[in-house]
Design a protein around this motif. Structure first.
Motif, PDB file in Angstrom:
ATOM      1  N   SER A 149      -2.967 -14.537  30.130  1.00 34.64           N
ATOM      2  CA  SER A 149      -2.952 -13.667  28.801  1.00 34.64           C
ATOM      3  C   SER A 149      -4.147 -12.955  28.896  1.00 34.64           C
ATOM      4  N   SER A 150      -5.395 -13.420  29.166  1.00 32.37           N
ATOM      5  CA  SER A 150      -6.678 -12.694  28.888  1.00 32.37           C
ATOM      6  C   SER A 150      -6.714 -11.620  30.103  1.00 32.37           C
TER       7      SER A 150
ATOM      8  N   GLU B  41      -3.957  -9.517  26.609  1.00 28.02           N
ATOM      9  CA  GLU B  41      -5.065  -9.139  25.576  1.00 28.02           C
ATOM     10  C   GLU B  41      -5.746  -7.944  25.922  1.00 28.02           C
ATOM     11  N   THR B  42      -5.800  -7.482  27.039  1.00 29.46           N
ATOM     12  CA  THR B  42      -6.626  -6.353  27.476  1.00 29.46           C
ATOM     13  C   THR B  42      -5.888  -5.082  27.888  1.00 29.46           C
TER      14      THR B  42
ATOM     15  N   TYR C 215       4.492 -13.901  22.592  1.00 28.56           N
ATOM     16  CA  TYR C 215       3.954 -13.864  23.868  1.00 28.56           C
ATOM     17  C   TYR C 215       5.088 -14.811  24.899  1.00 28.56           C
TER      18      TYR C 215
END
Length: 293
Positions: free
Chosen positions: A82-83, A87-88, A125
């Motif tokens: 996810s990160s 998210e980015t 998600y």
């Protein structure tokens, strides 16, 4: 060793590596190899530090509590995935990477992209991740015990040539990384080419021995870096559009593009086509496409 187009286009490693399957009763070393293969595929060949590894799902897989598919699901729903990719990054970059990581191909068309965008809006998600792993395509291709692998460069029934060219833009050689290895940064790689749908030039990756095409990045507009050679058509009435990449700085250790954009576009009358072809190659350029106007 693989020779020919596979070696030049950066997919030789995938051609030479058999699909990895978990078989009950395998040794701990074999299970560890499967875990590494899952990380490599699902995280787009990005480096994973020991502290970032999903220790609980790894243990469950080794103990037989998770199949390969469920271990893939655990990694895909982890903070690690996810990160890095949700998210980015912009939404459509996330979606195109999901197709590559979980199904081994690129999106077929705009409708597939829209469907997954709507799913993110309405389901979130985890529903987006589940949609790939619970799909009939995933089950038919990988099942419960095969590690997903890159397959979009193969010619399969029902797969268009557009998708075939798109995978080479998404996969820039076996040493590239989806986290840091794209010239587009966090922007979608396929972008409007999925919307149209439009084939993309297939250019050798940076791993090639000659370095040809290492700097290739699609122009953001059709005529970015345009140069017109001659006023209009020649005697034959024909003009050709030449798109060039791979320009480099001679004598440097690192081959660095002379242009802010990797592509240069020339419009050339037919009578000057041969001379321009020779000039481009003499100056270190690589022609990615020649199309009549």
């Amino acid at each position: 060793m693989t020779f020919g187009p596979a070696s030049r286009l950066g997919v030789a490693l995938f051609e030479e590596t058999d699909p990895i399957e978990f078989i009950p009763g395998q040794s701990d070393d074999a299970k560890e190899a499967i875990i590494r293969a899952v990380y490599r595929q699902i995280l787009g060949n990005a480096y994973v530090m020991e502290s970032e590894r999903a220790s609980v799902p790894e243990s469950q897989f080794k103990n037989g509590e998770l199949s390969v598919r469920e271990f893939v699901r655990a990694i895909a729903k982890s903070d690690l995935y996810s990160s890095r990719f949700f998210e980015t990054t912009p939404r459509y970059r996330f979606i195109e990477l999901n197709f590559k990581h979980f199904l081994g191909r690129t999106p077929k068309d705009l409708e597939e992209m829209r469907m997954h965008s709507d799913l993110l809006d309405n389901g979130g998600y985890e529903a987006e991740i589940d949609s790939y792993l619970d799909s009939d395509e995933y089950q038919a291709t990988f099942g419960e015990y095969f590690v997903p692998y890159l397959r979009g460069y193969k010619t399969d029934a029902g797969i268009s040539m557009v998708g075939f060219t798109h995978i080479f833009a998404m996969q820039r050689g076996a040493s590239s990384s989806d986290l840091k290895g794209s010239l587009s940064g966090i922007s979608p790689v396929l972008n409007r080419n999925v919307i149209n749908p439009t084939p993309m030039p297939v250019v050798a990756p940076s791993a090639g021995a000659s370095g040809d095409g290492w700097s290739f990045q699609e122009s953001t507009t059709r005529d970015a870096g345009l140069t017109r050679l001659g006023a209009g058509a020649g005697d034959s009435g024909k003009v050709f559009r030449i798109e060039v990449t791979g320009y480099s700085s001679p004598g440097k250790v690192n081959r660095i593009s002379k242009f802010r954009r990797s592509n240069k576009v020339y419009y050339v009358p037919f009578e000057r086509l041969s001379d321009e072809y020779k000039r481009i190659h003499a100056t270190g350029g690589v022609i990615s496409s020649i199309t009549p106007c």
